[in-house]
Motif scaffolding. Structure first.
Motif, mmCIF file in Angstrom:
data_model
loop_
_atom_site.group_PDB
_atom_site.id
_atom_site.type_symbol
_atom_site.label_atom_id
_atom_site.label_comp_id
_atom_site.label_asym_id
_atom_site.label_seq_id
_atom_site.Cartn_x
_atom_site.Cartn_y
_atom_site.Cartn_z
ATOM 1 N N THR A 126 0.661 -1.071 -0.017
ATOM 2 C CA THR A 126 0.147 0.086 -0.093
ATOM 3 C C THR A 126 0.732 1.127 0.115
ATOM 4 O O THR A 126 0.112 2.316 -0.137
ATOM 5 C CB THR A 126 -0.940 -0.074 1.201
ATOM 6 O OG1 THR A 126 -0.320 -0.025 2.475
ATOM 7 C CG2 THR A 126 -1.992 -1.205 1.025
ATOM 8 N N GLY A 127 2.273 1.238 0.321
ATOM 9 C CA GLY A 127 2.891 2.192 0.211
ATOM 10 C C GLY A 127 2.738 3.224 1.657
ATOM 11 O O GLY A 127 2.677 4.402 1.828
ATOM 12 N N ALA A 128 2.738 2.289 2.887
ATOM 13 C CA ALA A 128 2.251 2.936 4.139
ATOM 14 C C ALA A 128 3.406 3.818 4.790
ATOM 15 O O ALA A 128 4.467 3.614 4.135
ATOM 16 C CB ALA A 128 2.012 1.644 5.088
ATOM 17 N N THR A 129 2.919 4.399 5.654
ATOM 18 C CA THR A 129 4.027 5.308 6.234
ATOM 19 C C THR A 129 4.368 4.998 7.951
ATOM 20 O O THR A 129 3.143 4.571 8.506
ATOM 21 C CB THR A 129 3.756 6.861 6.361
ATOM 22 O OG1 THR A 129 3.787 7.187 4.863
ATOM 23 C CG2 THR A 129 4.736 7.467 7.074
ATOM 24 N N ILE A 130 5.315 4.328 8.088
ATOM 25 C CA ILE A 130 5.605 3.902 9.495
ATOM 26 C C ILE A 130 5.887 5.375 10.590
ATOM 27 O O ILE A 130 6.821 6.081 9.998
ATOM 28 C CB ILE A 130 6.746 3.060 9.582
ATOM 29 C CG1 ILE A 130 6.676 2.044 8.414
ATOM 30 C CG2 ILE A 130 6.487 2.276 11.075
ATOM 31 C CD1 ILE A 130 5.124 1.216 8.402
ATOM 32 N N ALA A 138 8.856 5.775 5.088
ATOM 33 C CA ALA A 138 8.243 5.153 4.144
ATOM 34 C C ALA A 138 8.442 3.720 4.361
ATOM 35 O O ALA A 138 9.477 3.205 4.596
ATOM 36 C CB ALA A 138 8.678 5.608 2.639
ATOM 37 N N ALA A 139 7.450 2.816 4.035
ATOM 38 C CA ALA A 139 7.569 1.365 4.119
ATOM 39 C C ALA A 139 8.498 0.726 3.427
ATOM 40 O O ALA A 139 9.343 -0.106 3.877
ATOM 41 C CB ALA A 139 6.291 0.666 3.904
ATOM 42 N N ASP A 140 8.927 1.534 2.260
ATOM 43 C CA ASP A 140 9.976 1.006 1.130
ATOM 44 C C ASP A 140 11.372 1.222 1.722
ATOM 45 O O ASP A 140 12.310 0.539 1.656
ATOM 46 C CB ASP A 140 10.049 1.838 0.003
ATOM 47 C CG ASP A 140 8.939 1.127 -0.848
ATOM 48 O OD1 ASP A 140 8.641 -0.251 -1.014
ATOM 49 O OD2 ASP A 140 8.178 1.985 -1.694
ATOM 50 N N ASP A 141 11.512 2.304 2.754
ATOM 51 C CA ASP A 141 12.755 2.424 3.583
ATOM 52 C C ASP A 141 12.770 1.696 4.991
ATOM 53 O O ASP A 141 13.809 1.680 5.591
ATOM 54 C CB ASP A 141 13.032 3.991 3.517
ATOM 55 C CG ASP A 141 12.889 4.456 2.490
ATOM 56 O OD1 ASP A 141 13.635 3.959 1.294
ATOM 57 O OD2 ASP A 141 12.406 5.702 2.274
ATOM 58 N N VAL A 160 0.969 3.496 12.125
ATOM 59 C CA VAL A 160 1.092 3.233 10.769
ATOM 60 C C VAL A 160 -0.093 3.935 10.194
ATOM 61 O O VAL A 160 -1.035 3.871 10.435
ATOM 62 C CB VAL A 160 1.215 1.377 10.367
ATOM 63 C CG1 VAL A 160 1.453 1.481 8.906
ATOM 64 C CG2 VAL A 160 2.057 0.887 11.238
ATOM 65 N N SER A 161 0.207 4.317 8.988
ATOM 66 C CA SER A 161 -0.666 5.084 8.200
ATOM 67 C C SER A 161 -0.831 4.265 6.974
ATOM 68 O O SER A 161 0.233 4.512 5.936
ATOM 69 C CB SER A 161 -0.343 6.668 7.751
ATOM 70 O OG SER A 161 -1.294 7.163 7.047
#
Length: 262
Positions: A126-130, A138-141, A160-161
């Motif tokens: 989803t591309g969530a933000t922690i 960003a979840a990817d990071d 988590v957003s």
């Protein structure tokens, strides 16, 4: 077990002060940490419980995202996200057993980043933000390897957003004893993009499946996935499954997730 100090702070600031002390570790739902203590795989001098902190509770839709506090349990997500984010609610409902779902938290799961955990796949897809006690990541990071994250010493997950997709689903092949994922794939379709993330199969931990994302962005159908499979190289090998078995099961779970979301 062994002797250690246990603190039960009621505010985030108090918890962070306690965690700044040498030998202190956070305790959320304890579904991973407590077994580790029993086996002496972890031996912190002090545990700081996060279960009594109101700032880590709560779940609400904010704009186009579902924001969940780090202290919210799997069971609360399974019940509370049914209307706003049914794909995530369905994921939470299949974690562990009732005892685990009523105690384990999303913050603890995200921070632990078990290679077979479920929430990391949803976060990546989803591309969530922690949200942490220091920043937003960003979840990817955030997920950097097996049991490894971008969290620094003394930093905890506060929430988590999750961007809410148009449709989503989670395909999970369950290891029957632990109820972890032998192969799990979360699929989320947004306006203009599709996210696909895989858990339970890779020696490197959770990852996005770029080839599947590109195919589904063109056509969100099972037919669009013809010929798309994961290579066995780099997949987990253990008593529950060989690398090629896990790779094939990821493909099966991907197609089941797309069918369920469709």
């Amino acid at each position: 077990m062994y002797d250690f100090e246990l603190d039960r702070p009621t505010s985030l600031a108090e918890a962070l002060d306690l965690l700044a002390e040498e030998g202190a570790e956070p305790l959320s739902g304890g579904q991973t940490l407590i077994p580790s203590l029993k086996a002496r795989l972890a031996m912190p001098e002090r545990l700081v419980s996060l279960m009594h902190i109101a700032e880590l509770k709560g779940m609400a839709v904010e704009g186009d995202a579902l924001v969940i506090g780090g202290g919210v349990t799997h069971g609360e997500i399974a019940r509370g996200a049914k209307e706003s984010f049914p794909g995530l609610a369905g994921l939470a409902a299949r974690i562990g057993d009732p005892a685990v779902r009523n105690r384990g938290t999303i913050g603890g799961s995200i921070a632990n980043n078990d290679p077979s955990a479920c929430y990391p796949a949803a976060a990546l897809a989803t591309g969530a933000t922690i949200r942490t006690s220091k920043r937003e990541i960003a979840a990817d990071d955030f997920f950097t390897g097996l049991f490894e994250t971008a969290l620094e010493e003394g930093e905890i997950v506060t929430g988590v957003s999750f961007p809410i997709p148009q449709v989503s689903a989670y395909g999970k092949f369950i290891q029957p004893a632990s109820h972890f994922a032998l192969a799990g794939v979360f699929v989320a379709r947004f306006n203009g993009r599709v996210g696909v993330a895989v858990t339970g199969v890779s020696e490197s931990g959770v990852f996005r499946w770029g080839e599947a994302e590109a195919a589904l962005a063109d056509s969100f159908t099972e037919e669009a996935l013809a010929g798309i499979e994961l290579p066995a190289e780099g997949m987990i090998a253990d008593m529950h499954g060989a690398p090629d078995y896990r790779a094939r099961m990821a493909g099966v779970m991907l197609r089941r997730a797309v069918a369920a979301a469709s």
